[in-house]
Design a protein around this motif. Structure first.
Motif, PDB file in Angstrom:
ATOM      1  N   LYS A 288     129.357  28.300 -20.715  1.00 57.67           N
ATOM      2  CA  LYS A 288     130.400  27.698 -20.771  1.00 57.67           C
ATOM      3  C   LYS A 288     131.646  27.587 -19.969  1.00 57.67           C
ATOM      4  CE  LYS A 288     130.300  29.085 -25.819  1.00 57.67           C
ATOM      5  NZ  LYS A 288     129.157  29.966 -25.799  1.00 57.67           N
ATOM      6  N   PRO A 289     131.684  26.559 -19.080  1.00 52.59           N
ATOM      7  CA  PRO A 289     132.476  26.391 -18.070  1.00 52.59           C
ATOM      8  C   PRO A 289     133.888  26.801 -18.219  1.00 52.59           C
ATOM      9  CG  PRO A 289     131.170  24.438 -18.152  1.00 52.59           C
ATOM     10  CD  PRO A 289     130.804  25.027 -19.410  1.00 52.59           C
ATOM     11  N   GLY A 290     134.505  27.530 -17.380  1.00 48.99           N
ATOM     12  CA  GLY A 290     135.836  28.064 -17.658  1.00 48.99           C
ATOM     13  C   GLY A 290     135.828  29.792 -18.212  1.00 48.99           C
ATOM     14  N   SER A 291     134.700  29.903 -18.684  1.00 44.56           N
ATOM     15  CA  SER A 291     134.699  31.574 -19.056  1.00 44.56           C
ATOM     16  C   SER A 291     134.934  32.407 -18.005  1.00 44.56           C
ATOM     17  CB  SER A 291     133.219  31.679 -19.635  1.00 44.56           C
ATOM     18  OG  SER A 291     132.765  30.862 -20.605  1.00 44.56           O
ATOM     19  N   ALA A 312     118.338  25.258 -16.266  1.00 43.57           N
ATOM     20  CA  ALA A 312     119.723  24.752 -16.668  1.00 43.57           C
ATOM     21  C   ALA A 312     120.547  25.943 -16.439  1.00 43.57           C
ATOM     22  CB  ALA A 312     119.696  24.349 -18.041  1.00 43.57           C
ATOM     23  N   MET A 313     120.809  25.811 -15.008  1.00 43.44           N
ATOM     24  CA  MET A 313     121.658  26.806 -14.412  1.00 43.44           C
ATOM     25  C   MET A 313     122.849  26.381 -13.530  1.00 43.44           C
ATOM     26  SD  MET A 313     119.820  29.637 -15.277  1.00 43.44           S
ATOM     27  CE  MET A 313     120.636  30.944 -14.784  1.00 43.44           C
ATOM     28  N   GLY A 314     124.184  27.077 -13.873  1.00 41.53           N
ATOM     29  CA  GLY A 314     125.037  26.362 -13.204  1.00 41.53           C
ATOM     30  C   GLY A 314     125.767  27.366 -12.127  1.00 41.53           C
ATOM     31  N   LYS A 315     127.001  27.247 -11.900  1.00 39.94           N
ATOM     32  CA  LYS A 315     127.524  27.719 -10.531  1.00 39.94           C
ATOM     33  C   LYS A 315     128.836  28.651 -11.184  1.00 39.94           C
ATOM     34  CE  LYS A 315     126.471  24.218  -7.160  1.00 39.94           C
ATOM     35  NZ  LYS A 315     127.103  23.277  -6.062  1.00 39.94           N
ATOM     36  N   ALA A 316     129.013  29.797 -10.487  1.00 41.80           N
ATOM     37  CA  ALA A 316     130.125  30.650 -10.735  1.00 41.80           C
ATOM     38  C   ALA A 316     130.938  30.948  -9.504  1.00 41.80           C
ATOM     39  CB  ALA A 316     129.697  32.034 -11.219  1.00 41.80           C
ATOM     40  N   LYS A 317     132.261  31.038  -9.792  1.00 42.52           N
ATOM     41  CA  LYS A 317     133.114  31.389  -8.568  1.00 42.52           C
ATOM     42  C   LYS A 317     133.465  32.767  -8.858  1.00 42.52           C
ATOM     43  CE  LYS A 317     137.389  30.276  -8.691  1.00 42.52           C
ATOM     44  NZ  LYS A 317     138.557  29.367  -8.680  1.00 42.52           N
ATOM     45  N   TRP A 331     120.932  27.719  -9.922  1.00 44.04           N
ATOM     46  CA  TRP A 331     119.742  26.890  -9.978  1.00 44.04           C
ATOM     47  C   TRP A 331     119.004  26.795  -8.478  1.00 44.04           C
ATOM     48  CZ3 TRP A 331     118.435  22.303  -7.507  1.00 44.04           C
ATOM     49  CH2 TRP A 331     117.221  21.630  -8.123  1.00 44.04           C
ATOM     50  N   PHE A 332     118.042  26.594  -8.183  1.00 44.99           N
ATOM     51  CA  PHE A 332     117.156  26.319  -7.048  1.00 44.99           C
ATOM     52  C   PHE A 332     115.987  25.369  -7.491  1.00 44.99           C
ATOM     53  CE2 PHE A 332     114.256  29.344  -7.913  1.00 44.99           C
ATOM     54  CZ  PHE A 332     113.663  29.900  -6.841  1.00 44.99           C
ATOM     55  N   ASP A 333     115.434  24.940  -6.263  1.00 42.19           N
ATOM     56  CA  ASP A 333     114.467  23.683  -6.529  1.00 42.19           C
ATOM     57  C   ASP A 333     113.069  24.210  -6.486  1.00 42.19           C
ATOM     58  OD1 ASP A 333     114.204  24.056  -3.998  1.00 42.19           O
ATOM     59  OD2 ASP A 333     114.877  22.208  -3.167  1.00 42.19           O
ATOM     60  N   LEU A 360     132.887  31.128 -14.612  1.00 42.86           N
ATOM     61  CA  LEU A 360     131.861  29.778 -14.579  1.00 42.86           C
ATOM     62  C   LEU A 360     132.540  28.427 -14.431  1.00 42.86           C
ATOM     63  CD1 LEU A 360     128.752  29.660 -14.980  1.00 42.86           C
ATOM     64  CD2 LEU A 360     129.330  29.022 -17.456  1.00 42.86           C
ATOM     65  N   LEU A 361     132.051  27.755 -13.687  1.00 39.77           N
ATOM     66  CA  LEU A 361     132.577  26.411 -13.053  1.00 39.77           C
ATOM     67  C   LEU A 361     131.947  25.279 -14.024  1.00 39.77           C
ATOM     68  CD1 LEU A 361     132.677  26.789  -9.316  1.00 39.77           C
ATOM     69  CD2 LEU A 361     134.373  27.473 -10.633  1.00 39.77           C
ATOM     70  N   GLU A 362     132.646  24.153 -14.059  1.00 38.18           N
ATOM     71  CA  GLU A 362     132.254  22.831 -14.461  1.00 38.18           C
ATOM     72  C   GLU A 362     131.104  22.288 -13.452  1.00 38.18           C
ATOM     73  OE1 GLU A 362     131.428  20.107 -17.007  1.00 38.18           O
ATOM     74  OE2 GLU A 362     132.816  21.416 -17.532  1.00 38.18           O
ATOM     75  N   GLU A 363     131.352  22.352 -12.351  1.00 40.32           N
ATOM     76  CA  GLU A 363     130.458  21.935 -11.217  1.00 40.32           C
ATOM     77  C   GLU A 363     129.189  22.432 -11.172  1.00 40.32           C
ATOM     78  OE1 GLU A 363     130.060  22.719  -6.235  1.00 40.32           O
ATOM     79  OE2 GLU A 363     131.838  23.324  -7.472  1.00 40.32           O
ATOM     80  N   LYS A 364     128.257  21.673 -10.985  1.00 37.72           N
ATOM     81  CA  LYS A 364     126.800  22.430 -11.089  1.00 37.72           C
ATOM     82  C   LYS A 364     125.720  21.485  -9.976  1.00 37.72           C
ATOM     83  CE  LYS A 364     125.262  19.642 -14.904  1.00 37.72           C
ATOM     84  NZ  LYS A 364     124.302  18.635 -14.222  1.00 37.72           N
ATOM     85  N   ASN A 365     124.911  22.074  -9.700  1.00 36.37           N
ATOM     86  CA  ASN A 365     124.017  21.543  -8.815  1.00 36.37           C
ATOM     87  C   ASN A 365     123.399  19.963  -9.437  1.00 36.37           C
ATOM     88  OD1 ASN A 365     121.101  20.589  -7.537  1.00 36.37           O
ATOM     89  ND2 ASN A 365     121.752  22.266  -6.155  1.00 36.37           N
ATOM     90  N   PRO A 366     123.344  18.877  -8.950  1.00 37.37           N
ATOM     91  CA  PRO A 366     122.595  17.624  -9.460  1.00 37.37           C
ATOM     92  C   PRO A 366     121.401  17.760 -10.042  1.00 37.37           C
ATOM     93  CG  PRO A 366     123.885  17.138  -7.434  1.00 37.37           C
ATOM     94  CD  PRO A 366     123.649  18.570  -7.666  1.00 37.37           C
ATOM     95  N   GLY A 367     120.534  18.702  -9.734  1.00 41.40           N
ATOM     96  CA  GLY A 367     119.264  18.866 -10.230  1.00 41.40           C
ATOM     97  C   GLY A 367     119.271  19.815 -11.349  1.00 41.40           C
TER      98      GLY A 367
END
Length: 384
Positions: A288-291, A312-317, A331-333, A360-367
């Motif tokens: 959940k982005p913003g967590s 289905a992985m995201g990015k974290a700050k 995420w990686f390819d 957890l960020l809203e931004e994520k890898n396009p893949g």
């Protein structure tokens, strides 16, 4: 065309088979022995084995040490070296410990060495991180911390450095060997023995390697043979050392010999919105982005460890004490599987407690088509 390709394939298999039959690793033993170093600790272990006592042989490293691409555990280089001890000292009880963890370097190694290795009280340890580490000073510093933790054990274990290689003949030997030379360790190099032959076209890569990094069974046997050559050299010149030389002052510093590792179940949040502890995978997880979740940890350098995998992985700050944030991608390819990514979050911190904040960020890898992020744990160096 199809018949031509079939003939080429048959010829390639025949070429590799020819070289495999003609290849004798013992021919390259002299090139593999970079340095015998100070053998006093090895002799101490051999004396123990001669008395018929229990001797624990251990290895620590990445996926090569763990045994990736070996067809069975008995074919791994570490198991084969343990067999050398059993054959050389039949009266002794030889225990073997494999502390290899795939896709990890000496940074995670220096954090986990007490749990995975030193808890077994090893007598002799082969250290292999020359492929997963970069050939840079920072990697030599974490390796030094790992090695100092081993050498400082009360039973004075012996340490052997083993350098493997990836395709192209590269490894971290230039910087890692500075540590080995400083501590006068025995040093064995699979790369020094075999890469000149491969580069010159006298040895086919596929004879000893299963892919661009991992040795096949023949390659594991070569690595073991090169270490065995060192051990045979030590055995032939064996004397009973009166004392083990004192540990020299650190080459780079003692920060990384004072470490702590906190896996996810050990981490108790000081605040938490939207994260859950997954007991099965032993990770803190959110999608959940913003967590936001925060932990307190002591140390002068702080590390994080998160899952990286193609799903289905995201990015974290991540931030320490509100300092400069870093963003890590889960995420990686690549499709060969996931791994634990150990990253330095902050260094040169003052001793004492520090707050690690993860958002957890809203931004994520396009893949990626999701936001999941999994934290394996936190680590610290410079823990007093």
């Amino acid at each position: 065309m199809r018949n031509t390709l079939k003939l080429i394939a048959i010829a390639s298999v025949a070429f590799i088979a020819f070289y495999a039959q003609a290849f004798d690793s013992k021919t390259f033993q002299p090139q593999s022995l970079v340095s015998t170093g100070d053998l006093s600790r090895v002799w101490r272990v051999m004396a123990k084995a001669q008395r018929g006592e229990k001797v624990t042989v251990a290895v620590i490293g990445g996926s090569i040490t763990q045994g990736a691409k070996a067809t069975k555990p008995e074919k791994r280089y570490g198991n084969l070296v343990a067999d050398w001890w059993r054959n050389a000292f039949p009266k002794a009880e030889i225990e073997f410990i494999n502390a290899g963890v795939g896709a990890t370097g000496s940074d995670f190694g220096m954090l986990r060495v007490r749990r995975d290795l030193l808890s077994h009280t090893p007598d002799l340890v082969i250290v292999e991180f020359g492929v997963n580490d970069g050939d840079i000073q920072a990697a030599a510093e974490t390796l030094e911390g790992l090695i100092r933790q081993i050498l400082k054990q009360p039973n004075q274990p012996a340490v052997v450095q083993l350098f493997m290689m990836h395709q192209g003949g590269g490894n971290a030997q230039q910087w890692h060997s500075k540590v080995g030379v400083h501590y006068n360790l025995p040093i064995v190099s699979y790369r020094d023995a075999l890469w000149p032959e491969i580069k010159a076209g006298r040895l086919a890569w596929d004879v000893v390697m299963a892919d661009d990094v991992h040795p096949n069974d023949a390659g594991h046997a070569c690595a073991a043979d090169f270490v065995d050559n060192l051990l045979e050299t030590a055995k032939k010149s064996m004397v009973n050392p009166a004392a083990i030389a004192p540990l020299p002052a650190p080459l780079f510093g003692d920060l990384y010999e004072h470490t702590a590792l906190f896996e996810a179940p050990d981490l108790k949040p000081i605040s938490n919105t939207g994260w859950n502890l997954d007991e099965k995978s032993k990770t803190w997880v959110s999608d959940k982005p913003g967590s936001v979740i925060e932990f307190e940890i002591h140390g002068q350098s702080i590390y994080s460890m998160h899952l990286v995998i193609k799903r289905a992985m995201g990015k974290a700050k991540l931030q320490v004490d509100g300092g400069t944030p870093v963003v890590y991608d889960g995420w990686f390819d690549q499709t060969w599987g996931g791994f634990r990514n150990t990253r330095l979050l902050a260094k040169d911190l003052k001793p004492g407690p520090h707050t690690v904040r993860i958002e957890l960020l809203e931004e994520k890898n396009p893949g990626s088509d999701g936001h999941e992020f999994r934290l394996y744990g936190l680590g610290a160096a410079g823990v007093k």
